[in-house]
Design an enzyme around this catalytic site. Sequence first.
Site, PDB file in Angstrom:
ATOM      1  N   GLY A  82      -9.886  -4.167   1.477  1.00 38.94           N
ATOM      2  CA  GLY A  82      -9.310  -3.706   2.795  1.00 38.94           C
ATOM      3  C   GLY A  82      -9.820  -2.281   2.844  1.00 38.94           C
ATOM      4  O   GLY A  82     -10.589  -1.800   2.318  1.00 38.94           O
ATOM      5  N   THR A 108       0.930  -1.261   0.143  1.00 42.08           N
ATOM      6  CA  THR A 108       0.086  -0.011   0.052  1.00 42.08           C
ATOM      7  C   THR A 108       0.782   1.148  -0.138  1.00 42.08           C
ATOM      8  O   THR A 108       1.914   1.375   0.528  1.00 42.08           O
ATOM      9  CB  THR A 108      -0.922   0.151   1.199  1.00 42.08           C
ATOM     10  OG1 THR A 108      -1.531  -1.261   1.526  1.00 42.08           O
ATOM     11  CG2 THR A 108      -1.787   1.083   1.231  1.00 42.08           C
ATOM     12  N   GLY A 123      -6.056  -4.270   6.803  1.00 40.83           N
ATOM     13  CA  GLY A 123      -7.249  -3.478   6.530  1.00 40.83           C
ATOM     14  C   GLY A 123      -8.457  -3.656   7.160  1.00 40.83           C
ATOM     15  O   GLY A 123      -9.120  -2.772   7.482  1.00 40.83           O
TER      16      GLY A 123
END
Lengths: 130, 173
Positions: free
Chosen positions: A31, A1, A54
């Site tokens: 997520g 991410t 997440g």
Amino acid sequence: TVGAVALDVHGQLAAATSTGGLTNKKFGRIGDTPLIGCGTYADDLVAVSCTGWGEFFIRTVAAHQVAMRHRLGETLQSACHSVIDDIEVLGGDGGLIAVNVRGEISMPFNTPGMYRAAGGSHIESFVKIF
Amino acid sequence: MRYTLALHGGAGTLLPEVITPAERKEFTQALDDALKTGLELLKKGSSAVETVVHTVAKLEDCPLFNAGRGSVFSHDGRHEMDAAVMNGADRKAGAVASVSGVKNPVILARTIMEHCPHVFLSGAGAEEFARLHEIDFESEKWFYTRHRYHQWQVAKADNALLLDHTPDDVKYG
């Protein structure tokens, strides 16, 4: 991410987050990243971008919680750290980055590392991993 | 007026002893490049939205990070990506989930924010919206990295899930 939060010279804030999700994810699992208020949020006081497991950032509505706690008077540091602490209590891990309208930043995480960097008109640029 | 930019490339169970000096240098360089580019934009008066989208798109194009080009493999060997952007000035937001082939999901999210009455699009519909707005698509080859393929094989063998930056022996059930 990956994510970014910014305060511009007009005093405006924005947040953006992007991810490939979890390795080996099934069943269309999504997520926190695309959920506004969970992995990504910005208003006129603060901008937040999250990374980590997440499901816990969804259950705690993490990004919006930072904004609410800061708006209710907690310092940015306190608001960010207390949200990560809440996530840890639930058994999750990860981190977040936040910048507020005064140009303050906070980058707490409860994993051994988080790739992160910051700079600004009044902040010496830095890049950190651990 | 002050300007500030902060960015991240993911959290994880990475440990100082696990990451090699060469990897550390590679990651540091990639983050520093993205930071410098974003700060230049802010210094020139670009908006916060323009800056965060540009910064995240730059990180998406770097195969080191789990987003865009460096995205991980899903169980069935695809790259299903998510992204969001939000403008603090007017609370406008754009978000996208489970898209494949889109080169920069964050640019698609901004396009949704600016050109769609909805906030959140997903899957085939989001990909159709992307094609209508001439968003760049890339082949599966663009999204392939040996490192992520290996992680996928390890995770599949153990029926586990892995976070972005996790040594192979740290898995989530």
